[in-house]
Design a protein around this motif. Structure first.
Motif, short mmCIF file in Angstrom:
data_model
loop_
_atom_site.label_atom_id
_atom_site.label_comp_id
_atom_site.label_asym_id
_atom_site.label_seq_id
_atom_site.Cartn_x
_atom_site.Cartn_y
_atom_site.Cartn_z
N GLY A 1 36.62 52.73 23.12
CA GLY A 1 36.92 51.30 23.12
C GLY A 1 38.10 50.98 24.01
O GLY A 1 38.08 50.01 24.77
N THR A 2 39.14 51.80 23.94
CA THR A 2 40.34 51.57 24.77
C THR A 2 40.03 51.78 26.25
O THR A 2 40.39 50.95 27.09
N ILE A 3 39.35 52.88 26.56
CA ILE A 3 39.03 53.18 27.95
C ILE A 3 38.02 52.17 28.50
O ILE A 3 38.14 51.71 29.64
N GLY A 4 37.00 51.83 27.71
CA GLY A 4 35.99 50.88 28.16
C GLY A 4 36.57 49.51 28.44
O GLY A 4 36.13 48.81 29.37
N ASN A 5 37.55 49.09 27.65
CA ASN A 5 38.20 47.80 27.88
C ASN A 5 38.88 47.78 29.24
O ASN A 5 38.73 46.82 30.02
N GLU A 6 39.62 48.84 29.56
CA GLU A 6 40.28 48.92 30.87
C GLU A 6 39.25 49.04 32.00
O GLU A 6 39.44 48.48 33.08
N LEU A 7 38.16 49.74 31.73
CA LEU A 7 37.12 49.91 32.74
C LEU A 7 36.47 48.58 33.08
O LEU A 7 36.24 48.25 34.26
N ASN A 8 36.18 47.78 32.07
CA ASN A 8 35.59 46.45 32.29
C ASN A 8 36.54 45.54 33.06
O ASN A 8 36.12 44.80 33.96
N LYS A 9 37.82 45.57 32.71
CA LYS A 9 38.80 44.74 33.40
C LYS A 9 38.93 45.13 34.87
O LYS A 9 38.96 44.28 35.76
N THR A 10 39.01 46.44 35.11
CA THR A 10 39.15 46.92 36.48
C THR A 10 37.92 46.58 37.32
O THR A 10 38.04 46.17 38.48
N LEU A 11 36.74 46.74 36.72
CA LEU A 11 35.50 46.41 37.44
C LEU A 11 35.43 44.93 37.75
O LEU A 11 35.03 44.53 38.86
N LYS A 12 35.82 44.09 36.81
CA LYS A 12 35.80 42.64 37.03
C LYS A 12 36.69 42.25 38.19
O LYS A 12 36.30 41.45 39.05
N LEU A 13 37.89 42.80 38.23
CA LEU A 13 38.82 42.50 39.32
C LEU A 13 38.26 42.97 40.66
O LEU A 13 38.37 42.27 41.68
N ALA A 14 37.63 44.16 40.67
CA ALA A 14 37.07 44.69 41.91
C ALA A 14 35.91 43.83 42.40
O ALA A 14 35.79 43.57 43.61
N LEU A 15 35.07 43.35 41.49
CA LEU A 15 33.93 42.52 41.87
C LEU A 15 34.40 41.16 42.40
O LEU A 15 33.85 40.64 43.37
N GLU A 16 35.39 40.59 41.75
CA GLU A 16 35.93 39.31 42.23
C GLU A 16 36.57 39.46 43.60
O GLU A 16 36.41 38.59 44.47
N LYS A 17 37.26 40.55 43.81
CA LYS A 17 37.87 40.80 45.12
C LYS A 17 36.81 40.98 46.19
O LYS A 17 36.91 40.45 47.30
N GLU A 18 35.76 41.73 45.86
CA GLU A 18 34.66 41.96 46.80
C GLU A 18 33.97 40.64 47.16
O GLU A 18 33.64 40.39 48.32
N GLU A 19 33.78 39.78 46.16
CA GLU A 19 33.12 38.50 46.39
C GLU A 19 33.99 37.57 47.23
O GLU A 19 33.49 36.84 48.10
#
Length: 288
Positions: free
Chosen positions: A257-275
């Motif tokens: 749960g802890t790692i997945g939360n950080e993983l989702n946040k990091t992926l969201k930031l990366a996708l927004e930056k890519e877009e």
């Protein structure tokens, strides 16, 4: 899962390293390997993404087609996952060697994505809806396939653009579908609730994330946890042989749960930056 052969000395080296919190590639037990992510890489797809996690390389394409909704869910769209384990990814996938693994991954994705709201994919209740075909190609296998596939799928769905289509009733049995004159007038699927997988391998008495092929071969048991935003647990299943003690499962879920939360946040930031880059890359080879 596929397997490779290791000597007892090699396994002991990996076990001792995990016990000392120093894995054979220099990481700690809770560290991921470097990732590279690209979106919009396939020309004729509604959405696509390619993710590289060290030596693991995943390509995902999403295609949207109009279909008829299920009778038991007339107001909901459809989503279907298909996994292709390329024989070039690992010798274990030659022939029909990757079929079982492909079925396991696609089944896990289908269950995990039950939490994704598909109401927006409905065009005319009971008559027409959008169906998303998510095709996943495993180009290279360097361990931790479940996590890599889940990240690539979520990225491809984030990148998906669905055309604006309006439906009107003609009579009680027919509808008229009208596509917008502007082919670029599309809308995006909400993937904020889409989960990511976190795989935890038990090596000795410890749990490690993002296992390599070598670590997977040394693992006595593995568990995959589906984690949504804010660390919410949406699913859990065990892969391979071996077993977990009840207390070990609780510890694994909390850690995931802890790692997945950080993983989702990091992926969201990366996708927004890519877009936000707004750059359409030149494509090469079979991606063109």
């Amino acid at each position: 899962m596929y397997s490779i052969l290791f000597s007892d000395a090699e396994k002991t080296y990996i076990w001792d390293g995990v016990e000392l919190n120093l894995r054979n590639d220099g990481r700690k037990r809770n560290d991921y390997r470097p990732m590279e992510l690209e979106t919009d890489v396939v020309t004729h797809a509604s959405g696509s993404a390619r993710l590289r996690l060290a030596n693991t390389d995943i390509l995902v394409g999403v295609k949207a087609e109009i279909d008829v909704p299920y009778p038991e869910a007339p107001n909901v769209g459809k989503i279907e996952f298909f996994v292709d384990c390329s024989a070039n990814a690992t010798p274990a996938f030659e022939g029909r060697g990757g079929e079982d693994l492909a079925n396991e991954i696609s089944s896990a994705l289908l269950k995990a994505y039950d939490v994704l709201p598909l109401n927006n994919l409905c065009i005319v209740p009971g008559f027409s809806c959008w169906k998303l075909y998510v095709d996943i190609l495993i180009l290279e296998c360097g361990g931790n396939l479940y996590d890599s596939v889940s990240l690539a799928v979520k990225s491809a769905l984030y990148n998906t653009r669905i055309p604006n289509v309006k439906g009107t009733y003609i009579d009680g049995t027919n509808v008229d579908l009208q596509l917008s004159d502007d082919l670029f007038e599309c809308w995006k699927l909400d993937v904020s609730k889409a989960p990511c997988f976190v795989t935890l391998c038990k090596i000795g008495e410890y749990l490690v994330v993002d296992p390599t092929v070598e670590e997977e071969a040394c693992s006595t048991a593995s568990i995959v946890v589906s984690v949504g935003e804010n660390g919410s647990i949406t699913g859990i299943f065990k892969i391979g042989e071996g077993s977990f003690h009840q207390n070990a499962i609780c510890d694994a879920i909390k850690l995931a749960g802890t790692i997945g939360n950080e993983l989702n946040k990091t992926l969201k930031l990366a996708l927004e930056k890519e877009e936000n880059l707004g750059i359409r890359r030149e494509r090469y080879g079979f991606l063109k």
